[in-house]
Design a protein around this motif. Structure first.
Motif: not given
Lengths: 421, 421
Positions: A30-35, A91-92, A119-120, A142-143
């Motif tokens: 959710e935080q990544k999508n918000e961004a 992407i979201v 994440p990588l 970032l996603k």
């Protein structure tokens, strides 16, 4: 101040990106999508200043005599910025692979072993003067909880600088750290070379662009690389191929969009159907403005075909040019593909299922087709959504790279004092 | 003849290996297992000639003043050859990942997309003077349908030459092509350098050995690499750790087999429990003949500890030496691990689940442990069977690499004339 001056921009920014990796790894979906949504909104709100910066790049390009097709790839306008912002929104919508549990088992000694997607880490992106890649790559990296160091073509520097300012500004008050997104502004080639050697700071480098850019990365990187893009793709029209289907597929593979990596460069055709099928296919190619270069047998059937060379077979034209070679057998077609193909996308058109099966089994490529155009090798066409590129190597990811290709895995093991005997 | 002389041994043998890749990819699991069992039988039947060849290597080694521990790794005897043959039989028992269907879906346009596991292709193995690796690596690579180019340490050349002769002889009448197994006999360093640049012939290079061998490969290869091995592993004894459990785990991680990559090099301990726990742990370490180097706070508690340096923290001892550092917090432990760790295996000993969770989440390593020894990072201990190595990179494979790590994937797409609109 003197200390600052001794660290290069590349190392300084990669260090910042690495420093932000732990925070990024802690973010929820959710935080990544918000961004990402805030970034999409900001691109639209700031479109005028982005178009203005892009105008300076375009003007410099024109002054330097850049050709129209490159200027077109560089140019931004309101509609293109809307499309770029829409790409972020898509992407979201994609599922977040980070945290997915891939394995979970308990060992006889009671250890609970789990393997999850993580994440990588820090991804280096090296690409050409296409400002849309700046946003696409940032969004995908970032996603997936990565931090990213972007190094775009110097011809797009003003555009990229403004875009990254806008993207970072959009998340200033959000959980995602702005340091996760870094843009290298040093337009010297040396800044690319330095990125390629940043073992310990960058976890992977992904090149995206033409063959020379990719080869420079592959030849010089000590950081792990995901090789993308180069596509010398073939369509083999087998003895039993339906002539209409063969012509449709061949023209689509060659001419629907010749500039992309999954388009065809060479048509191979079985000698037994060359006389009947080649004239039909050639008519359709001519109608699509494709120039033909052929082997001797081809030129006996097609008077307008220029002679083809070995070098032609090894060339990715990305243009309205097609090589045609008549072969005596499926094996000869397979040998040609093994010699000249770049392991991207290959197709057989045939009504013979046994030949189709052998082709699908033996051809060593990311995507092998029976009775369909090679143009389908694409993240959207496979239903994966946006892609960071198409991998032509066999390690880590092969073919269209969706979000999981931007992740690694980690084992966590929980015990209650177990030691090894 | 003149033509033969212009091609190096490395290129010639890699070309043969690549030429055999299509045949290897067509083999059934049964055919591959039949070949491995024949190889195991032949190793036993020919053990005398192998031991004789090994004797020549040992004699040369002694004449060159090779140390006893290296001679021990090089030496073969009847029992060791039996163990090596048994290793091949264990590989036969492992499930074959090749052909596994990983994805299968139909697109709205009717295209049937499948993603299956396929062999990587041609694997280059670069390793030291351990003849058992010759057989292990051959077995794992061939089981997964790959061909393999082996380049072992020159000190084992006579042994390796005889072993590969025996292995190839064993399959002379079977479906597996003998060309799938190649040994580079050129003992010059240049033959390694040449392998590292064989893009287009080798699909991957896997180094197995000490840090300098691995770094040479990572720094110089243009072929994709899977980095293995180097392990600077830590155990963090948190404030709430049970002292008995902490001592058991720490001694096991350090001293059960110090020469391997998953053993501990540095113990981190929370200041709040240092006075109570360190003397107990140190007693156990002394009993295991471990020499201690400590930070100032450690040396206040342990009179016999030598001072530790930054360089010590960055060293993989592979020996009965341990660094100890007292830290003020979990965050300080995490920062130390991020700075000095090699992303291999890390452990927290704690009764505090929230701290354990943070450690498991934040530590960026292949295997992260709560209350268990880092020594468990191993293919057999995870239940995967024999392993080709332990990957410390994030691309492609991470942690113990079982058979799936030696595979890639391929998309096959079946249509009935689909073209892209």
């Amino acid at each position: 101040m003197s200390e600052v001056n001794t660290i290069s921009e590349v190392r300084a920014k990669a260090t910042l990106a690495k420093g932000a990796a732990t925070l990024m790894n802690r973010l929820t979906t959710e935080q990544k999508n918000e961004a990402l949504l805030a970034m999409a909104d900001a691109l639209l709100a700031e479109r005028d200043s982005i178009i203005e910066a892009n105008g300076r790049d375009l003007q410099r390009g024109r002054e330097n005599g850049t050709n129209e097709s490159l200027l077109d790839r560089l140019a931004l306008n309101s509609a293109r910025i809307e499309a770029i912002a829409e790409g972020l929104r898509q992407i979201v919508e994609l599922p977040d692979p980070v945290g997915n549990l891939l394995e979970s088992f308990e060992r006889p000694n009671g250890l609970l072993v789990e393997m999850k997607r993580v994440p990588l880490g820090v991804i280096g992106m090296i690409y050409e003067a296409r400002p849309n890649v700046t946003v696409d790559a940032a969004g995908l990296c970032l996603k997936t909880g990565n931090t990213v160091v972007l190094r775009g073509g110097s011809a797009a520097l003003e555009s990229n600088r403004r875009i990254v300012e806008v993207l970072r500004g959009a998340i200033a008050d959000l959980a995602m750290p702005a340091e996760a997104l870094q843009l290298i502004e040093d337009s010297n080639r040396a800044s690319v070379d330095e990125m390629l050697k940043l073992n310990g700071l960058l976890d992977v480098v992904i090149p995206r662009g033409g063959a020379s850019l990719i080869q420079n990365v592959v030849q010089n990187a000590t950081v792990p690389v995901i090789e993308t893009g180069a596509g010398i793709c073939h369509t083999f029209v087998d003895e039993s191929a339906d002539v209409e289907m063969a012509a449709n597929i061949a023209v689509n593979a060659k001419a629907q969009r010749p500039s992309v990596c999954n388009s065809m460069e060479t048509l191979l055709i079985h000698r037994a159907c060359a006389a009947s099928h080649l004239p039909v296919i050639a008519d359709r190619m001519r109608a699509a403005k494709v120039a033909i270069r052929g082997c001797d047998a081809t030129r006996e059937l097609l008077a307008d075909a220029a002679p083809v060379t070995e070098q032609d077979y090894a060339t990715e034209y990305n243009d309205y040019i097609l090589n045609i070679r008549v072969v005596d057998s499926l094996d000869e077609a397979l040998a040609h593909i093994a010699k000249f193909g770049t392991m991207h996308s290959e197709c057989i058109v045939t009504e013979n299922n046994s030949n189709a099966q052998q082709f699908l089994q033996d051809v060593d490529a990311a995507a092998v087709y029976h009775n369909a155009s090679t143009r389908f090798t694409d993240g959207f066409e496979f239903g994966y959504g946006a892609e960071i590129g198409i991998s032509t190597q066999k390690l880590h990811a092969r073919g269209p790279m969706g979000l999981p290709a931007l992740t690694s895995t980690k084992y966590t093991i929980k015990g209650n004092g177990q030691i090894r005997g």
